[in-house]
Motif scaffolding. Structure first.
Motif, mmCIF file in Angstrom:
data_model
loop_
_atom_site.group_PDB
_atom_site.id
_atom_site.type_symbol
_atom_site.label_atom_id
_atom_site.label_comp_id
_atom_site.label_asym_id
_atom_site.label_seq_id
_atom_site.Cartn_x
_atom_site.Cartn_y
_atom_site.Cartn_z
ATOM 1 N N THR A 1 -20.664 -48.458 -11.400
ATOM 2 C CA THR A 1 -20.697 -48.586 -12.858
ATOM 3 C C THR A 1 -19.287 -48.568 -13.431
ATOM 4 O O THR A 1 -18.962 -49.329 -14.349
ATOM 5 C CB THR A 1 -21.537 -47.450 -13.476
ATOM 6 N N PHE A 2 -18.439 -47.674 -12.862
ATOM 7 C CA PHE A 2 -17.055 -47.583 -13.321
ATOM 8 C C PHE A 2 -16.314 -48.904 -13.086
ATOM 9 O O PHE A 2 -15.622 -49.411 -13.981
ATOM 10 C CB PHE A 2 -16.336 -46.446 -12.585
ATOM 11 N N SER A 3 -16.472 -49.481 -11.900
ATOM 12 C CA SER A 3 -15.802 -50.741 -11.570
ATOM 13 C C SER A 3 -16.272 -51.871 -12.473
ATOM 14 O O SER A 3 -15.483 -52.708 -12.926
ATOM 15 C CB SER A 3 -16.054 -51.107 -10.102
ATOM 16 N N GLN A 4 -17.579 -51.897 -12.754
ATOM 17 C CA GLN A 4 -18.136 -52.924 -13.631
ATOM 18 C C GLN A 4 -17.590 -52.781 -15.050
ATOM 19 O O GLN A 4 -17.307 -53.776 -15.725
ATOM 20 C CB GLN A 4 -19.656 -52.823 -13.635
ATOM 21 N N LEU A 5 -17.434 -51.542 -15.505
ATOM 22 C CA LEU A 5 -16.894 -51.276 -16.841
ATOM 23 C C LEU A 5 -15.453 -51.769 -16.942
ATOM 24 O O LEU A 5 -15.090 -52.467 -17.899
ATOM 25 C CB LEU A 5 -16.965 -49.775 -17.134
ATOM 26 N N VAL A 6 -14.631 -51.405 -15.969
ATOM 27 C CA VAL A 6 -13.227 -51.820 -15.978
ATOM 28 C C VAL A 6 -13.111 -53.344 -15.927
ATOM 29 O O VAL A 6 -12.310 -53.945 -16.660
ATOM 30 C CB VAL A 6 -12.459 -51.192 -14.791
ATOM 31 N N LYS A 7 -13.913 -53.972 -15.085
ATOM 32 C CA LYS A 7 -13.892 -55.428 -14.953
ATOM 33 C C LYS A 7 -14.266 -56.099 -16.276
ATOM 34 O O LYS A 7 -13.611 -57.042 -16.728
ATOM 35 C CB LYS A 7 -14.866 -55.864 -13.853
ATOM 36 N N GLY A 8 -15.325 -55.584 -16.921
ATOM 37 C CA GLY A 8 -15.767 -56.154 -18.184
ATOM 38 C C GLY A 8 -14.732 -56.018 -19.284
ATOM 39 O O GLY A 8 -14.538 -56.929 -20.094
ATOM 40 N N LEU A 9 -14.048 -54.874 -19.319
ATOM 41 C CA LEU A 9 -13.001 -54.660 -20.319
ATOM 42 C C LEU A 9 -11.838 -55.618 -20.114
ATOM 43 O O LEU A 9 -11.318 -56.211 -21.068
ATOM 44 C CB LEU A 9 -12.503 -53.214 -20.264
ATOM 45 N N ASN A 10 -11.416 -55.778 -18.869
ATOM 46 C CA ASN A 10 -10.290 -56.658 -18.566
ATOM 47 C C ASN A 10 -10.598 -58.123 -18.839
ATOM 48 O O ASN A 10 -9.687 -58.922 -19.098
ATOM 49 C CB ASN A 10 -9.858 -56.494 -17.104
ATOM 50 N N GLU A 11 -11.866 -58.488 -18.806
ATOM 51 C CA GLU A 11 -12.258 -59.876 -19.052
ATOM 52 C C GLU A 11 -12.344 -60.205 -20.542
ATOM 53 O O GLU A 11 -12.416 -61.379 -20.920
ATOM 54 C CB GLU A 11 -13.612 -60.165 -18.391
ATOM 55 N N ASP B 1 -20.828 -43.329 -11.688
ATOM 56 C CA ASP B 1 -20.720 -43.693 -10.278
ATOM 57 C C ASP B 1 -19.702 -44.818 -10.126
ATOM 58 O O ASP B 1 -19.333 -45.498 -11.088
ATOM 59 C CB ASP B 1 -22.087 -44.119 -9.728
ATOM 60 N N GLU B 2 -19.243 -45.025 -8.899
ATOM 61 C CA GLU B 2 -18.151 -45.963 -8.641
ATOM 62 C C GLU B 2 -18.485 -47.389 -9.048
ATOM 63 O O GLU B 2 -17.659 -48.104 -9.626
ATOM 64 C CB GLU B 2 -17.788 -45.923 -7.148
#
Length: 297
Positions: A101-111, A98-99
């Motif tokens: 979870t996807f946004s949280q994943l991308v944010k966590g990776l970039n951090e 879902d959108e």
């Protein structure tokens, strides 16, 4: 990425010698009968490199689905794991997410400071991981020791509330992860005991320093610095004698502290170092004994 394996040299014909390749290694690189391998001589060992660059890229990439244990672990842990295991690229299958979870994943990776770049695809994320500029695990082990020594000095001179302690702890933790990554990539993988020690020491030392008063730290700091220096120096130089010295000093300090009935946190830290150090020197003791017995025969 590395795969530890022992293979027996066999004879082929009158004078040629052959060695088989581990099936798991060949499968990961997509090698098949007829493919070519380059053989490079590097000092006292040989390195096998697939001639096909695609095989190398494949070996440096790991793909996972973002579900099950990976999803529970979260973006930082999965990218840290890929980094430690020596991969350069992480492909994450995000189909069906879902959108939010996807946004949280991308944010966590970039951090994550181990991540260099994140590229979004249709059903996947392509994560480029940082690579150390200098791939020498022994040098980084010495650098880890230097950071730990700095932490003790700061706590001695400026107190354990100094913000620099947390900064250096993070630097030491990053160095420990780099050590594990290099050892995996270069095929000189640390044994599980050293692995656990390297990844744990920054937080163990930090926990002791922030939980103890300045009087306790000043009283035992020099001995602790010697223990850390000999332990890590022994691992870096493969010196059983230095590790043994660290074990003996740790044991002596621990006995003194127990008799005084104080500084339980340091006792726990020294107990871990003593236990791990003892296990690390066992192979050296056995090897030396075997050599001695051979000479006597």
């Amino acid at each position: 990425m590395s795969l530890n394996s022992t293979r027996r040299i066999q004879r082929l014909g009158g004078s040629s010698l052959i060695v088989t390749l581990p099936k798991q290694w060949a499968k990961k690189l997509g090698l098949k009968v007829g493919d070519e391998l380059m053989i490079l001589e590097e000092g006292d060992h040989l390195k096998l490199i697939p001639s096909d660059n695609k095989a190398v890229i494949k070996a440096e990439t790991v793909s996972i689905k973002y579900n099950g244990i990976a999803k529970i672990a979260g973006p930082k842990i999965i990218s840290d794991c890929a980094y430690i295991h020596g991969y350069k690229k992480l492909i994450i299958n995000v189909k069906g997410l879902d959108e939010a979870t996807f946004s949280q994943l991308v944010k966590g990776l970039n951090e994550n400071d181990k991540v260099e770049n994140v590229t979004e695809g249709i059903d996947s994320l392509e994560v480029d991981l940082l690579s150390p500029q200098e791939e020498d695990s022994n040098k980084f082990i010495k650098e880890l020791n230097s950071r730990l020594q700095d932490m003790v000095d700061i706590a001695m001179n400026e107190g354990n509330a100094n913000n620099d302690l947390e900064k250096i702890r993070k630097e030491a933790e990053d160095i420990s992860m780099t050590i594990l990554r290099i050892s995996k990539r270069e095929g000189e993988q640390l044994d599980s005991i050293s692995y656990g020690l390297i990844i744990s020491l920054p937080n163990l030392v930090y926990s002791y320093l922030v939980s103890s008063n300045k009087e306790q730290i000043n009283k035992n700091s020099q001995a602790l610095k010697i223990v850390l220096s000999d332990l890590l120096g022994g691992i870096a130089s493969n010196s059983g004698r230095r590790i043994l010295n660290a074990v003996k000093i740790a044991s002596e300090i621990k006995s003194t502290l127990k008799n005084e009935g104080s500084d339980g946190i340091l006792i726990s830290l020294l107990s871990i170092i003593e236990s791990i150090g003892t296990k690390l020197i066992c192979p050296a003791i056995v090897e030396e004994s075997e050599v001695s017995n051979f000479r006597e025969e």
